[in-house]
Motif scaffolding. Structure first.
Motif, PDB file in Angstrom:
ATOM      1  N   SER A 114       0.842  -1.187   0.000  1.00  0.00           N
ATOM      2  CA  SER A 114       0.000   0.000   0.000  1.00  0.00           C
ATOM      3  C   SER A 114       0.880   1.241   0.000  1.00  0.00           C
ATOM      4  CB  SER A 114      -0.926   0.004   1.217  1.00  0.00           C
ATOM      5  OG  SER A 114      -0.179   0.043   2.414  1.00  0.00           O
ATOM      6  N   GLY A 115       0.244   2.388  -0.250  1.00  0.00           N
ATOM      7  CA  GLY A 115       0.945   3.658  -0.147  1.00  0.00           C
ATOM      8  C   GLY A 115       1.294   4.315  -1.462  1.00  0.00           C
ATOM      9  N   GLY A 116       1.027   3.652  -2.560  1.00  0.00           N
ATOM     10  CA  GLY A 116       1.336   4.246  -3.853  1.00  0.00           C
ATOM     11  C   GLY A 116       0.376   5.377  -4.197  1.00  0.00           C
ATOM     12  N   GLY A 117       0.638   6.014  -5.320  1.00  0.00           N
ATOM     13  CA  GLY A 117      -0.220   7.103  -5.754  1.00  0.00           C
ATOM     14  C   GLY A 117       0.425   7.907  -6.852  1.00  0.00           C
ATOM     15  N   LEU A 118      -0.191   9.044  -7.138  1.00  0.00           N
ATOM     16  CA  LEU A 118       0.313   9.967  -8.147  1.00  0.00           C
ATOM     17  C   LEU A 118       1.030  11.113  -7.448  1.00  0.00           C
ATOM     18  CD1 LEU A 118       0.427  11.082 -11.064  1.00  0.00           C
ATOM     19  CD2 LEU A 118      -1.823  12.111 -10.629  1.00  0.00           C
ATOM     20  N   VAL A 119       2.238  11.384  -7.868  1.00  0.00           N
ATOM     21  CA  VAL A 119       3.026  12.439  -7.236  1.00  0.00           C
ATOM     22  C   VAL A 119       3.828  13.170  -8.309  1.00  0.00           C
ATOM     23  CG1 VAL A 119       4.963  10.877  -6.757  1.00  0.00           C
ATOM     24  CG2 VAL A 119       4.629  12.906  -5.325  1.00  0.00           C
ATOM     25  N   ARG A 128      10.129  -3.526  -8.420  1.00  0.00           N
ATOM     26  CA  ARG A 128       9.206  -2.732  -9.220  1.00  0.00           C
ATOM     27  C   ARG A 128       9.203  -3.247 -10.653  1.00  0.00           C
ATOM     28  NH1 ARG A 128      12.456   3.091  -9.360  1.00  0.00           N
ATOM     29  NH2 ARG A 128      14.164   2.452 -10.762  1.00  0.00           N
ATOM     30  N   GLN A 129       8.077  -2.991 -11.298  1.00  0.00           N
ATOM     31  CA  GLN A 129       7.940  -3.370 -12.699  1.00  0.00           C
ATOM     32  C   GLN A 129       7.286  -2.224 -13.449  1.00  0.00           C
ATOM     33  OE1 GLN A 129       5.837  -7.065 -13.470  1.00  0.00           O
ATOM     34  NE2 GLN A 129       6.825  -7.260 -15.462  1.00  0.00           N
ATOM     35  N   ALA A 130       8.041  -1.645 -14.351  1.00  0.00           N
ATOM     36  CA  ALA A 130       7.537  -0.574 -15.200  1.00  0.00           C
ATOM     37  C   ALA A 130       6.906  -1.187 -16.444  1.00  0.00           C
ATOM     38  CB  ALA A 130       8.677   0.360 -15.586  1.00  0.00           C
ATOM     39  N   PRO A 131       6.016  -0.460 -17.101  1.00  0.00           N
ATOM     40  CA  PRO A 131       5.361  -0.987 -18.303  1.00  0.00           C
ATOM     41  C   PRO A 131       6.373  -1.437 -19.344  1.00  0.00           C
ATOM     42  CG  PRO A 131       4.290   1.025 -17.586  1.00  0.00           C
ATOM     43  CD  PRO A 131       5.508   0.879 -16.739  1.00  0.00           C
ATOM     44  N   SER A 138      10.378  10.643 -12.952  1.00  0.00           N
ATOM     45  CA  SER A 138       9.387   9.999 -13.825  1.00  0.00           C
ATOM     46  C   SER A 138       9.766   8.539 -14.080  1.00  0.00           C
ATOM     47  CB  SER A 138       9.261  10.766 -15.138  1.00  0.00           C
ATOM     48  OG  SER A 138      10.520  10.860 -15.780  1.00  0.00           O
ATOM     49  N   GLU A 139      11.054   8.259 -14.101  1.00  0.00           N
ATOM     50  CA  GLU A 139      11.486   6.872 -14.355  1.00  0.00           C
ATOM     51  C   GLU A 139      11.243   5.949 -13.177  1.00  0.00           C
ATOM     52  OE1 GLU A 139      13.294   9.683 -14.784  1.00  0.00           O
ATOM     53  OE2 GLU A 139      15.427   9.347 -14.314  1.00  0.00           O
ATOM     54  N   ASP A 140      10.786   6.490 -12.059  1.00  0.00           N
ATOM     55  CA  ASP A 140      10.407   5.641 -10.929  1.00  0.00           C
ATOM     56  C   ASP A 140       8.974   5.117 -11.073  1.00  0.00           C
ATOM     57  OD1 ASP A 140      12.131   7.958  -8.824  1.00  0.00           O
ATOM     58  OD2 ASP A 140      12.849   5.988  -9.478  1.00  0.00           O
ATOM     59  N   THR A 141       8.265   5.587 -12.086  1.00  0.00           N
ATOM     60  CA  THR A 141       6.905   5.128 -12.317  1.00  0.00           C
ATOM     61  C   THR A 141       6.882   3.625 -12.576  1.00  0.00           C
ATOM     62  OG1 THR A 141       6.147   7.253 -13.171  1.00  0.00           O
ATOM     63  CG2 THR A 141       4.917   5.294 -13.871  1.00  0.00           C
ATOM     64  N   ALA A 142       6.100   2.905 -11.781  1.00  0.00           N
ATOM     65  CA  ALA A 142       6.060   1.450 -11.861  1.00  0.00           C
ATOM     66  C   ALA A 142       5.052   0.928 -10.845  1.00  0.00           C
ATOM     67  CB  ALA A 142       7.433   0.849 -11.578  1.00  0.00           C
ATOM     68  N   VAL A 143       4.776  -0.357 -10.947  1.00  0.00           N
ATOM     69  CA  VAL A 143       4.066  -1.048  -9.871  1.00  0.00           C
ATOM     70  C   VAL A 143       5.130  -1.601  -8.927  1.00  0.00           C
ATOM     71  CG1 VAL A 143       2.473  -2.893  -9.238  1.00  0.00           C
ATOM     72  CG2 VAL A 143       2.157  -1.652 -11.397  1.00  0.00           C
ATOM     73  N   TYR A 144       4.981  -1.299  -7.652  1.00  0.00           N
ATOM     74  CA  TYR A 144       5.956  -1.712  -6.646  1.00  0.00           C
ATOM     75  C   TYR A 144       5.411  -2.889  -5.849  1.00  0.00           C
ATOM     76  CZ  TYR A 144       8.896   2.310  -7.581  1.00  0.00           C
ATOM     77  OH  TYR A 144       9.736   3.217  -8.200  1.00  0.00           O
ATOM     78  N   VAL A 180       4.311 -15.948  -2.972  1.00  0.00           N
ATOM     79  CA  VAL A 180       3.404 -15.543  -4.041  1.00  0.00           C
ATOM     80  C   VAL A 180       3.344 -14.019  -4.066  1.00  0.00           C
ATOM     81  CG1 VAL A 180       1.023 -15.600  -4.849  1.00  0.00           C
ATOM     82  CG2 VAL A 180       2.058 -17.668  -3.876  1.00  0.00           C
ATOM     83  N   TRP A 181       3.457 -13.454  -5.246  1.00  0.00           N
ATOM     84  CA  TRP A 181       3.453 -12.008  -5.361  1.00  0.00           C
ATOM     85  C   TRP A 181       2.088 -11.429  -5.006  1.00  0.00           C
ATOM     86  CZ3 TRP A 181       7.911  -9.443  -6.146  1.00  0.00           C
ATOM     87  CH2 TRP A 181       8.998 -10.172  -6.653  1.00  0.00           C
ATOM     88  N   GLY A 182       2.096 -10.284  -4.323  1.00  0.00           N
ATOM     89  CA  GLY A 182       0.868  -9.578  -4.033  1.00  0.00           C
ATOM     90  C   GLY A 182       0.425  -8.763  -5.237  1.00  0.00           C
ATOM     91  N   GLN A 183      -0.565  -7.906  -5.002  1.00  0.00           N
ATOM     92  CA  GLN A 183      -1.099  -7.083  -6.083  1.00  0.00           C
ATOM     93  C   GLN A 183      -0.183  -5.926  -6.452  1.00  0.00           C
ATOM     94  OE1 GLN A 183      -3.819  -7.827  -7.734  1.00  0.00           O
ATOM     95  NE2 GLN A 183      -5.414  -8.616  -6.417  1.00  0.00           N
ATOM     96  N   GLY A 184       0.656  -5.553  -5.539  1.00  0.00           N
ATOM     97  CA  GLY A 184       1.513  -4.408  -5.779  1.00  0.00           C
ATOM     98  C   GLY A 184       0.780  -3.104  -5.556  1.00  0.00           C
ATOM     99  N   THR A 185       1.521  -2.018  -5.615  1.00  0.00           N
ATOM    100  CA  THR A 185       0.942  -0.689  -5.472  1.00  0.00           C
ATOM    101  C   THR A 185       1.520   0.215  -6.555  1.00  0.00           C
ATOM    102  OG1 THR A 185       0.475   1.117  -3.911  1.00  0.00           O
ATOM    103  CG2 THR A 185       2.649   0.072  -3.733  1.00  0.00           C
ATOM    104  N   GLN A 186       0.657   0.918  -7.255  1.00  0.00           N
ATOM    105  CA  GLN A 186       1.073   1.731  -8.397  1.00  0.00           C
ATOM    106  C   GLN A 186       1.667   3.055  -7.923  1.00  0.00           C
ATOM    107  OE1 GLN A 186       0.806   1.184 -11.957  1.00  0.00           O
ATOM    108  NE2 GLN A 186       2.104   3.023 -11.946  1.00  0.00           N
ATOM    109  N   VAL A 187       2.826   3.363  -8.445  1.00  0.00           N
ATOM    110  CA  VAL A 187       3.459   4.667  -8.223  1.00  0.00           C
ATOM    111  C   VAL A 187       3.590   5.346  -9.576  1.00  0.00           C
ATOM    112  CG1 VAL A 187       5.570   5.856  -7.524  1.00  0.00           C
ATOM    113  CG2 VAL A 187       4.696   3.943  -6.163  1.00  0.00           C
ATOM    114  N   THR A 188       3.016   6.527  -9.680  1.00  0.00           N
ATOM    115  CA  THR A 188       3.096   7.297 -10.908  1.00  0.00           C
ATOM    116  C   THR A 188       3.685   8.657 -10.594  1.00  0.00           C
ATOM    117  OG1 THR A 188       1.126   6.181 -11.773  1.00  0.00           O
ATOM    118  CG2 THR A 188       1.819   8.211 -12.869  1.00  0.00           C
ATOM    119  N   VAL A 189       4.786   8.978 -11.264  1.00  0.00           N
ATOM    120  CA  VAL A 189       5.464  10.241 -11.057  1.00  0.00           C
ATOM    121  C   VAL A 189       5.299  11.087 -12.310  1.00  0.00           C
ATOM    122  CG1 VAL A 189       7.612  11.371 -10.420  1.00  0.00           C
ATOM    123  CG2 VAL A 189       7.122   9.067  -9.581  1.00  0.00           C
ATOM    124  N   SER A 190       4.672  12.223 -12.146  1.00  0.00           N
ATOM    125  CA  SER A 190       4.456  13.110 -13.281  1.00  0.00           C
ATOM    126  C   SER A 190       5.574  14.140 -13.361  1.00  0.00           C
ATOM    127  CB  SER A 190       3.108  13.809 -13.158  1.00  0.00           C
ATOM    128  OG  SER A 190       3.087  14.630 -12.001  1.00  0.00           O
TER     129      SER A 190
END
Length: 114
Positions: A7-12, A38-41, A87-93, A103-113
């Motif tokens: 948890s804790g991800g978001g748009l920043v 982390r996994q970026a697109p 911006s290059e830190d944008t990924a699912v963490y 087993v991997w969880g759902q992850g939390t999305q981090v988006t850096v604008s």
């Protein structure tokens, strides 16, 4: 079976900060090294940082000096403080043991604008 909930991800905005949390079930947490990944697109999942059972840490070069991993064994929780985000830190963490064995969880999305 250990379950991991991130948890804790978001748009920043670039230059901002976020603090991620990972709650783990199971009694073996305190003896395991834990990592944030982390996994970026379009890219493979990569290790960002890990922390040993006694608190020794190691970071990927791209985040050294900006990210801090920590853990609270009493709470079965591992944290990732992320500062000076780019911006290059944008990924699912994701969190997992290191090396990853749960087993991997759902992850939390981090988006850096930028």
């Amino acid at each position: 079976q250990v379950q991991l909930v991130e948890s804790g991800g978001g748009l920043v905005q670039a230059g901002g900060s976020l603090r991620l949390s990972c709650a783990a079930s199971g009694s073996s947490f305190s003896i395991k090294a834990m990592g944030w990944y982390r996994q970026a697109p379009g890219k493979q999942r990569e290790l960002v940082a890990f922390i040993s059972s006694v608190g020794r840490t190691n970071y990927a070069g791209a985040v050294t000096g900006r990210f801090t991993i920590s853990r609270d064994n009493a709470k079965n929780t591992v944290y990732l403080q992320m500062n000076s985000l780019k911006s290059e830190d944008t990924a699912v963490y994701y969190c997992n043991s290191w090396p990853s064995e749960y087993v991997w969880g759902q992850g939390t999305q981090v988006t850096v604008s930028s």
